[in-house]
Scaffold this motif. Structure first.
Motif, PDB file in Angstrom:
ATOM      1  N   LYS A  61       0.807  -1.282  -0.065  1.00 44.58           N
ATOM      2  CA  LYS A  61      -0.023   0.201  -0.067  1.00 44.58           C
ATOM      3  C   LYS A  61       0.994   1.353   0.099  1.00 44.58           C
ATOM      4  CE  LYS A  61      -1.859   3.478   2.434  1.00 44.58           C
ATOM      5  NZ  LYS A  61      -1.370   4.509   3.471  1.00 44.58           N
ATOM      6  N   GLY A  75       0.842   5.516   0.370  1.00 46.77           N
ATOM      7  CA  GLY A  75      -0.051   6.502   0.732  1.00 46.77           C
ATOM      8  C   GLY A  75       0.064   7.729   0.114  1.00 46.77           C
ATOM      9  N   GLY A  76      -0.765   8.894   0.390  1.00 45.40           N
ATOM     10  CA  GLY A  76      -0.982  10.077  -0.170  1.00 45.40           C
ATOM     11  C   GLY A  76       0.244  10.827  -0.658  1.00 45.40           C
ATOM     12  N   THR A  99       4.951   4.580   3.303  1.00 46.17           N
ATOM     13  CA  THR A  99       4.397   5.928   3.701  1.00 46.17           C
ATOM     14  C   THR A  99       5.665   6.905   3.541  1.00 46.17           C
ATOM     15  OG1 THR A  99       3.269   7.364   5.216  1.00 46.17           O
ATOM     16  CG2 THR A  99       4.783   5.561   6.234  1.00 46.17           C
ATOM     17  N   ASP A 100       5.669   8.135   4.353  1.00 55.80           N
ATOM     18  CA  ASP A 100       6.540   9.084   4.324  1.00 55.80           C
ATOM     19  C   ASP A 100       7.438   9.091   5.438  1.00 55.80           C
ATOM     20  OD1 ASP A 100       4.816  10.056   6.010  1.00 55.80           O
ATOM     21  OD2 ASP A 100       4.159  11.734   4.969  1.00 55.80           O
ATOM     22  N   ILE A 101       7.530   8.061   6.197  1.00 52.52           N
ATOM     23  CA  ILE A 101       8.693   7.969   7.330  1.00 52.52           C
ATOM     24  C   ILE A 101       9.082   6.578   7.564  1.00 52.52           C
ATOM     25  CG2 ILE A 101       6.425   7.600   8.969  1.00 52.52           C
ATOM     26  CD1 ILE A 101       8.030   9.761  10.877  1.00 52.52           C
ATOM     27  N   GLY A 119       8.953   4.026   9.486  1.00 55.39           N
ATOM     28  CA  GLY A 119       8.391   3.142  10.317  1.00 55.39           C
ATOM     29  C   GLY A 119       7.586   4.093  11.455  1.00 55.39           C
ATOM     30  N   MET A 120       7.228   3.064  12.282  1.00 62.10           N
ATOM     31  CA  MET A 120       6.524   3.507  13.458  1.00 62.10           C
ATOM     32  C   MET A 120       7.495   4.060  14.532  1.00 62.10           C
ATOM     33  SD  MET A 120       3.603   3.533  15.580  1.00 62.10           S
ATOM     34  CE  MET A 120       2.385   2.333  14.977  1.00 62.10           C
ATOM     35  N   HIS A 121       7.412   5.364  14.990  1.00 61.01           N
ATOM     36  CA  HIS A 121       8.258   5.965  15.845  1.00 61.01           C
ATOM     37  C   HIS A 121       7.748   5.595  17.159  1.00 61.01           C
ATOM     38  CE1 HIS A 121      11.205   8.736  13.227  1.00 61.01           C
ATOM     39  NE2 HIS A 121      10.479   7.788  12.454  1.00 61.01           N
ATOM     40  N   ASN A 147       7.406   7.771  19.403  1.00 59.16           N
ATOM     41  CA  ASN A 147       6.404   8.934  19.839  1.00 59.16           C
ATOM     42  C   ASN A 147       6.019   9.830  18.628  1.00 59.16           C
ATOM     43  OD1 ASN A 147       5.073  10.995  21.361  1.00 59.16           O
ATOM     44  ND2 ASN A 147       6.731  11.026  23.031  1.00 59.16           N
ATOM     45  N   ASP A 148       5.128  10.687  18.857  1.00 61.43           N
ATOM     46  CA  ASP A 148       4.457  11.484  17.617  1.00 61.43           C
ATOM     47  C   ASP A 148       5.516  12.299  17.043  1.00 61.43           C
ATOM     48  OD1 ASP A 148       2.770  12.687  15.772  1.00 61.43           O
ATOM     49  OD2 ASP A 148       1.096  12.501  16.793  1.00 61.43           O
ATOM     50  N   PRO A 149       5.995  11.953  15.862  1.00 62.37           N
ATOM     51  CA  PRO A 149       7.121  12.990  15.277  1.00 62.37           C
ATOM     52  C   PRO A 149       6.488  14.406  15.071  1.00 62.37           C
ATOM     53  CG  PRO A 149       6.522  11.364  13.611  1.00 62.37           C
ATOM     54  CD  PRO A 149       5.895  10.758  14.986  1.00 62.37           C
ATOM     55  N   ARG A 150       5.144  14.315  14.823  1.00 60.09           N
ATOM     56  CA  ARG A 150       4.755  15.895  14.485  1.00 60.09           C
ATOM     57  C   ARG A 150       4.759  16.589  15.633  1.00 60.09           C
ATOM     58  NH1 ARG A 150      -1.190  13.596  12.985  1.00 60.09           N
ATOM     59  NH2 ARG A 150      -0.781  12.589  14.933  1.00 60.09           N
ATOM     60  N   ALA A 203      -1.506   6.820  16.937  1.00 65.55           N
ATOM     61  CA  ALA A 203      -0.509   6.718  15.902  1.00 65.55           C
ATOM     62  C   ALA A 203      -0.957   6.821  14.649  1.00 65.55           C
ATOM     63  CB  ALA A 203       0.590   5.562  16.091  1.00 65.55           C
ATOM     64  N   LYS A 204      -0.893   8.118  14.067  1.00 61.27           N
ATOM     65  CA  LYS A 204      -1.403   8.405  12.731  1.00 61.27           C
ATOM     66  C   LYS A 204      -0.986   7.594  11.478  1.00 61.27           C
ATOM     67  CE  LYS A 204      -2.670  11.741   9.407  1.00 61.27           C
ATOM     68  NZ  LYS A 204      -1.810  12.152   8.510  1.00 61.27           N
ATOM     69  N   ILE A 205       0.290   6.941  11.570  1.00 59.24           N
ATOM     70  CA  ILE A 205       0.897   6.326  10.481  1.00 59.24           C
ATOM     71  C   ILE A 205       0.111   4.877  10.248  1.00 59.24           C
ATOM     72  CG2 ILE A 205       2.365   4.913  12.255  1.00 59.24           C
ATOM     73  CD1 ILE A 205       4.415   4.939  10.168  1.00 59.24           C
TER      74      ILE A 205
HETATM   75  P1  ADP Z   1       0.053   8.041   4.172  1.00 55.00           P
HETATM   76  O1  ADP Z   1      -0.694   9.227   3.514  1.00 55.00           O
HETATM   77  O2  ADP Z   1       1.345   7.526   3.563  1.00 55.00           O
HETATM   78  O3  ADP Z   1      -0.931   6.961   4.769  1.00 55.00           O
HETATM   79  P2  ADP Z   1       0.048   9.268   7.077  1.00 55.00           P
HETATM   80  O4  ADP Z   1       0.027  10.684   7.014  1.00 55.00           O
HETATM   81  O5  ADP Z   1      -1.382   8.710   7.154  1.00 55.00           O
HETATM   82  O6  ADP Z   1       0.733   8.446   5.651  1.00 55.00           O
HETATM   83  O7  ADP Z   1       0.981   8.546   8.031  1.00 55.00           O
HETATM   84  C1  ADP Z   1       2.377   9.005   7.889  1.00 55.00           C
HETATM   85  C2  ADP Z   1       2.536  10.016   9.087  1.00 55.00           C
HETATM   86  O8  ADP Z   1       2.067   9.768  10.415  1.00 55.00           O
HETATM   87  C3  ADP Z   1       3.802  10.476   9.167  1.00 55.00           C
HETATM   88  O9  ADP Z   1       4.264  11.331   8.287  1.00 55.00           O
HETATM   89  C4  ADP Z   1       4.026  10.987  10.636  1.00 55.00           C
HETATM   90  O10 ADP Z   1       3.770  12.490  10.478  1.00 55.00           O
HETATM   91  C5  ADP Z   1       2.616  10.575  11.232  1.00 55.00           C
HETATM   92  N1  ADP Z   1       2.799   9.981  12.763  1.00 55.00           N
HETATM   93  C6  ADP Z   1       2.104  10.031  13.854  1.00 55.00           C
HETATM   94  N2  ADP Z   1       2.656   9.412  14.785  1.00 55.00           N
HETATM   95  C7  ADP Z   1       3.421   8.438  14.286  1.00 55.00           C
HETATM   96  C8  ADP Z   1       4.525   7.555  14.719  1.00 55.00           C
HETATM   97  N3  ADP Z   1       4.133   7.202  16.100  1.00 55.00           N
HETATM   98  N4  ADP Z   1       5.218   7.017  13.885  1.00 55.00           N
HETATM   99  C9  ADP Z   1       5.517   7.323  12.962  1.00 55.00           C
HETATM  100  N5  ADP Z   1       4.595   8.297  12.237  1.00 55.00           N
HETATM  101  C10 ADP Z   1       3.701   8.700  12.939  1.00 55.00           C
END
Ligand code: ADP
Ligand code: ASP
Ligand code: MG
Length: 440
Positions: free
Chosen positions: A5, A7-8, A218-220, A222-224, A226-229, A253-255
């Motif tokens: 998959k 993502g955006g 996605t754009d990161i 993996g799962m971090h 804590n919330d990198p935002r 965790a929005k990822i």
């Molecule tokens: P996609 O469009 O690929 O589905 P999302 O925006 O839904 O991407 O998810 C990726 C984003 O989730 C990351 O850019 C990051 O800012 C956010 N995010 C929030 N919490 C976490 C976390 N614990 N680990 C990684 N990313 C996270």
């Protein structure tokens, strides 16, 4: 077969679409699930909102602007003239349909049709791009097999049967491309799996086909932890168990879409989180394996409402909690956290759509206090409730006003309820101390 998959952001620019092309072009058979290009679904939601409010002119303006940006992307993506024309014709068909929607009266079904268009656009464009690049691929229309039932749960038997039929009737290809997010409901109308739902589409397909692995690109990396935002100095986690990933996704965790791991955990299908912009990075592997004990990650979920239900000698009056739960059940509202004392029970909900109906029912049996704008901060890790370092949590939080705490519900989760205005500060503090960046 694997399910991948993207993502955006991964399909959000010509450069990133080229990265996706390189990642998927390895000669192995796969299903590729695509989201809408980044920003598109937000635009479509805003257009649907305008239609709902009767602002047809504003909606048409937004549609026309989005139409123009798609034409610019198509010119950058497709130099092959016949393909460029073909895609522009398809895309214009969708934007004309959106304009027609602005003349119609609002309904939930109309809204769902509007927000569904983003994935139809991205998959058609990307499939044509692969064809231009000489890569054989075929489109699988998600609406021919993705369906939810009356409880909005994926109808896995229907999906398995229909996906098989669609695959049998599609010309043989190494790469099958389909839309994430969109599906039919139990009346056969267009619906969706909620925001961020393409992750869920991928694991539903993975479960339906008993795939070897599901990959979420996605754009990161993996799962971090804590919330990198919101938090500085977060790090990717290389391995998570299904339970840990499910808790983190559910608690914000929005990822990952909250339900992402549900379809695959029973069949033990691993889910790998990868970065489209850095494919060599390890990312996160979610599987049935549990690794190190202790606090692994922190997530937070906003928009929580806390309800305190107070009644004299409540716990001795047996049947009291049953009555409380029945009221929430009657209005199909699930409870996230719960704590009790002799005279009161506090609980939280994140879906407050039926709150105005729930409160009068509760008021018949108790005194009620409601606090809105709360956040659940969730700490996750294997056996954290037993871990020797967990005591630090209470030292760290001495300055934070905690409204509720849930400890021991599962061995892998400790949840705190705080006011949302304290969230960023709390997350940063927990990050700095729990992950040993600062010593106490
Ligand atoms: P996609 O469009 O690929 O589905 P999302 O925006 O839904 O991407 O998810 C990726 C984003 O989730 C990351 O850019 C990051 O800012 C956010 N995010 C929030 N919490 C976490 C976390 N614990 N680990 C990684 N990313 C996270
Ligand atoms: N396009 C949908 C959204 O923005 C689904 C997704 O990206 O997963 O919510
Ligand atoms: Mg997402």
């Amino acid at each position: 077969m694997k399910v991948l998959k993207f993502g955006g952001t991964s399909v959000g620019s010509v450069e990133n679409m080229s990265n996706v092309k390189t990642i998927i072009n390895d000669g192995k058979k796969k299903i590729v699930v695509l989201s809408a290009m980044s920003g598109t679904t937000n635009h479509l939601v805003a257009i649907a909102q305008d239609v709902k409010n009767g602002y047809a002119n504003e909606a048409v303006d937004k549609i026309n602007r989005l139409h123009e940006t798609y034409f610019v992307t198509i010119d950058n993506l497709l130099q092959n003239e016949p393909l460029n024309n073909l895609v522009k014709t398809y895309v214009s068909g969708i934007f004309n349909f959106l304009v027609e929607c602005t003349y119609k009266s609002h309904s939930e079904s109309l809204e769902n049709q509007i927000v569904a268009q983003g994935e139809l656009l991205s998959t058609f464009m990307f499939n044509s791009f692969l064809n231009q690049e000489g890569i054989k691929s075929a489109l699988l229309p998600a609406l021919d097999f993705m369906k939810i039932d009356e409880f909005k749960e994926p109808d896995i038997d229907y999906i398995r049967k229909n996906l098989k039929t669609v695959l049998e009737h599609t010309e043989d290809s190494d790469i099958y491309i389909t839309q994430g997010f969109i599906c039919l409901d139990n009346f056969g109308e267009i619906s969706n799996l909620q925001r961020g739902g393409s992750d869920y589409t991928a694991t539903i397909i993975g479960a339906a086909l008993k795939a070897e692995e599901v990959q979420i690109w996605t754009d990161i990396d993996g799962m971090h932890n804590n919330d990198p935002r919101h938090v500085d100095n977060t790090n990717p986690i290389s391995n998570l168990s299904f339970d840990e990933a499910a808790e983190l996704a559910y608690f914000g965790a929005k990822i990952l879409h909250p339900q992402t791991v549900t379809p695959v955990r029973l069949d033990n299908i691993p889910v790998r989180l990868k970065n489209t912009m850095d494919p060599e990075a390890h990312g996160t592997l979610i599987s049935s394996k549990t690794s190190a004990d202790g606090i692994k990650a922190i997530a937070a979920k906003d928009g929580i409402t806390a309800i305190k239900i107070k009644s004299a000698r409540m716990l001795q009056a047996h049947g009291f909690l049953k009555k409380v739960f029945e009221i929430f059940e009657m209005y199909q509202t699930s409870i996230d956290m719960i704590t009790t004392s002799e005279v009161a029970v506090s609980l939280t909900i994140d879906d407050d759509r039926n709150l105005d109906k729930i409160l009068p029912e509760l008021e018949k049996i108790a005194l009620i206090e409601v606090d809105k704008n709360q956040s659940i901060v969730c700490l996750v890790g294997h056996s954290i409730v037993d871990h020797q370092d967990t005591y630090k949590l209470f030292q760290i939080l001495q300055d934070v006003k905690i409204r509720m705490i849930s400890y021991g519900g599962s061995k892998n989760n400790i949840s705190l309820l705080i006011d949302s205005k304290d969230k960023i500060n709390t997350l940063q503090k927990l990050n700095d101390y729990l992950f040993e960046l600062v010593t106490l």
